[in-house]
Design an enzyme around this catalytic site. Structure first.
Site, PDB file in Angstrom:
ATOM      1  N   ASN A 123       0.836  -1.195   0.000  1.00  0.00           N
ATOM      2  CA  ASN A 123       0.000   0.000   0.000  1.00  0.00           C
ATOM      3  C   ASN A 123       0.874   1.249   0.000  1.00  0.00           C
ATOM      4  OD1 ASN A 123       0.564   0.697   2.907  1.00  0.00           O
ATOM      5  ND2 ASN A 123      -0.444  -1.280   3.207  1.00  0.00           N
ATOM      6  N   ASP A 157      -4.602  -6.052   4.084  1.00  0.00           N
ATOM      7  CA  ASP A 157      -5.780  -6.822   4.490  1.00  0.00           C
ATOM      8  C   ASP A 157      -5.781  -8.230   3.903  1.00  0.00           C
ATOM      9  OD1 ASP A 157      -7.029  -4.758   6.008  1.00  0.00           O
ATOM     10  OD2 ASP A 157      -7.600  -3.775   4.134  1.00  0.00           O
ATOM     11  N   LYS A 179       9.700 -16.786 -10.436  1.00  0.00           N
ATOM     12  CA  LYS A 179       9.085 -15.589 -10.984  1.00  0.00           C
ATOM     13  C   LYS A 179       8.028 -15.960 -12.028  1.00  0.00           C
ATOM     14  CE  LYS A 179      10.068 -11.497 -13.762  1.00  0.00           C
ATOM     15  NZ  LYS A 179      11.074 -10.743 -14.540  1.00  0.00           N
ATOM     16  N   PHE A 202      -5.268   2.831  14.406  1.00  0.00           N
ATOM     17  CA  PHE A 202      -5.395   3.835  13.343  1.00  0.00           C
ATOM     18  C   PHE A 202      -6.454   3.370  12.350  1.00  0.00           C
ATOM     19  CE2 PHE A 202      -1.745   5.754  15.071  1.00  0.00           C
ATOM     20  CZ  PHE A 202      -1.505   6.961  14.423  1.00  0.00           C
ATOM     21  N   LYS A 215     -14.556   0.530  14.526  1.00  0.00           N
ATOM     22  CA  LYS A 215     -13.290  -0.190  14.748  1.00  0.00           C
ATOM     23  C   LYS A 215     -12.872  -0.165  16.212  1.00  0.00           C
ATOM     24  CE  LYS A 215     -11.348   0.253  10.100  1.00  0.00           C
ATOM     25  NZ  LYS A 215     -10.239   0.773   9.268  1.00  0.00           N
ATOM     26  N   LYS A 247     -12.420  -3.832  17.744  1.00  0.00           N
ATOM     27  CA  LYS A 247     -11.054  -4.256  18.053  1.00  0.00           C
ATOM     28  C   LYS A 247     -10.679  -4.017  19.514  1.00  0.00           C
ATOM     29  CE  LYS A 247      -9.846  -3.097  13.278  1.00  0.00           C
ATOM     30  NZ  LYS A 247      -9.605  -4.440  12.728  1.00  0.00           N
TER      31      LYS A 247
END
Length: 354
Positions: A165, A234, A244, A278, A292, A296
Site C-alpha cells: 500500500n 488486508d 518468478k 489507526f 473499529k 477491536k
C-alpha cells in the site's frame, strides 16, 4: 530600546551579541550557548528571524546558536498581521513545525503600526506557560514502554512481486521519535520504508503482516502502550510462487486470503496495556473509526482522512476518538505535531487510570 547592559543587570547573566567576540581555545560562544541551554525562546520572532532559521542561515550569534542546539526551540512571532499571513512566512512556520520547532501563537490586537489584527506578541505569561508545557513534555513518558508499528507491509506473490500500500511510515516513525524524546523506552516494528531509524529506538524490521504479528506478539507482553500506526495489508496471496511468474505465461490468477488482524489479536491478549489503533478512510471517517474502536477493543483510535493526500506527505488530517466519541479534530498539521498530540492524549488517559 533596551540595551544589553539592562538585560545583564536584570538577569545576572552576560548579554551576548557578537558571534565572533570572546572566542578562546576552550570557548566558542554559539557552541557554549547551545550546550548550556535547556531550551531556546526567541521573543519576539520577526518574519526575518523565522525566515533565516527556516533556511538554515547562521550569520549571527542567535541563528548560529539555534543551528547548534539539540534542545526545544520556541518562537514567539510578532509582526504586522499582513506580514504574519504572508504565504512565505506561513510556509516557513509550517516548515519549522515539521522539524520540531514550537510556536507560541501571536495574539489578536492593536499592533505597533496602529492597525489591529493577528500578529501581536503573545502575553508573556502565556509564553512562560507554553515553555513550561514544552519542558514538561521532555520526560512525561519516562516510566513507560511503547510498542509502535509503522510502514506498509508487503505480501509476496513471487520472488519479485508483492502486494502493498501507499504508507510511507512517517507517522509511526514520528511517534517513535517523539515517545523516545519524551523519555519512553520504544520498540518500533517497521515494515519496509525509506526512513532512517529514530535515534535511541529499538527497530525490528519485518516484511509481511504475519511477520509483524509475530514480532508484535514477542514484544507486546512487556509493553505498557501499543500504537498500531502501520498500514497492514488486508489480504495476502494464498500460494507463494517460488519462481518468478513469466509475462509470456498469460495473466496469472492470484487467489487471496485475509491477513491476521494484528491489533484485534493483541487486544485479546492484553493484560493492562493501553492500545491505540489507526483508521485510514475515504468516507464516513468517524463512523468507521467508532466501529473499529469497539470491534477491536481499543482505548483510542486515530482516524485519517486519506482524501487529503496524506500518504507520503509530511502533514495529516486526523480525528481522535475514544469509546465515547470524538475527542478532537486537527486539520493540516505536521505528522510530528500529530505525534505529540497523540502521545499527550495517551499520557493523560494513563494518568486518569492511576
Amino acid at each position: 530600546f533596551i540595551s544589553p547592559i539592562t538585560f545583564q543587570t536584570l538577569t545576572g547573566f552576560p548579554a551576548r551579541t557578537d558571534l565572533f567576540g570572546n572566542w578562546s581555545k576552550n570557548y566558542i560562544p554559539h557552541i557554549g550557548n547551545a550546550q548550556w541551554a535547556d531550551a531556546v525562546v526567541v521573543i519576539p520572532a520577526t518574519a526575518n528571524i523565522i525566515g533565516k532559521i527556516a533556511c538554515g542561515i547562521a550569520d549571527d550569534l542567535l541563528t548560529a546558536t539555534i543551528a547548534a542546539v539539540t534542545v526545544p526551540v520556541i518562537l514567539a512571532p510578532s509582526m504586522n498581521s499582513a506580514m504574519y499571513e504572508n504565504p512565505i512566512v506561513q510556509k516557513n512556520i509550517a516548515f519549522l513545525r515539521q522539524h520540531g520547532y514550537y510556536f507560541a501563537e501571536p495574539a489578536w490586537g492593536r499592533l505597533a503600526c496602529g492597525t489591529e489584527g493577528r500578529g501581536r506578541l503573545a502575553p508573556v505569561e502565556d509564553i512562560v506557560a507554553f515553555l513550561e508545557k514544552v519542558l514538561t513534555l521532555q520526560d512525561d513518558l519516562s516510566s513507560l514502554k511503547f510498542l509502535i508499528t509503522a510502514g506498509g507491509t508487503r505480501e509476496p506473490i513471487d520472488p519479485v512481486r508483492y502486494i502493498s500500500n501507499r504508507s510511507s511510515g512517517k507517522m509511526g516513525y514520528a511517534l517513535a521519535e517523539a515517545a523516545r524524546r519524551r523519555g519512553a523506552s520504544v520498540t518500533l516494528v517497521s515494515a519496509p520504508t525509506c526512513l532512517s531509524p529514530p535515534p535511541g529506538v529499538r527497530v525490528v524490521h519485518v516484511e509481511s503482516a504475519l511477520d509483524m504479528l509475530k514480532a508484535c506478539e514477542e514484544h507486546f507482553v512487556d509493553a505498557d502502550v501499543l500504537i498500531m500506526a502501520a498500514a497492514v495489508a488486508d489480504y495476502t496471496p494464498e500460494n507463494y510462487r517460488r519462481q518468478k511468474i513469466k509475462k509470456g505465461q498469460g495473466v496469472p490468477e492470484i487467489n487471496l486470503k485475509p491477513t491476521p488482524d494484528i491489533v484485534k489479536e493483541l487486544s485479546g491478549q492484553r493484560k493492562a496495556q493501553f492500545i491505540v489503533g489507526f483508521a485510514a478512510e475515504t468516507d464516513d471517517l468517524e463512523y468507521n473509526a467508532r466501529q473499529k474502536i469497539i470491534d477491536k477493543d481499543l482505548d483510542l483510535i486515530v482516524a485519517n482522512d486519506i482524501n487529503k493526500g496524506i500518504f507520503g506527505s509530511d502533514n495529516t488530517w486526523i480525528s481522535l476518538l475514544d469509546r465515547q466519541g470524538v475527542i478532537a479534530r486537527y486539520s493540516d498539521i505536521s505528522k510530528k505535531e500529530a505525534a505529540e498530540i497523540i502521545l499527550s492524549t495517551v499520557a493523560e488517559r494513563l494518568s486518569d487510570r492511576n
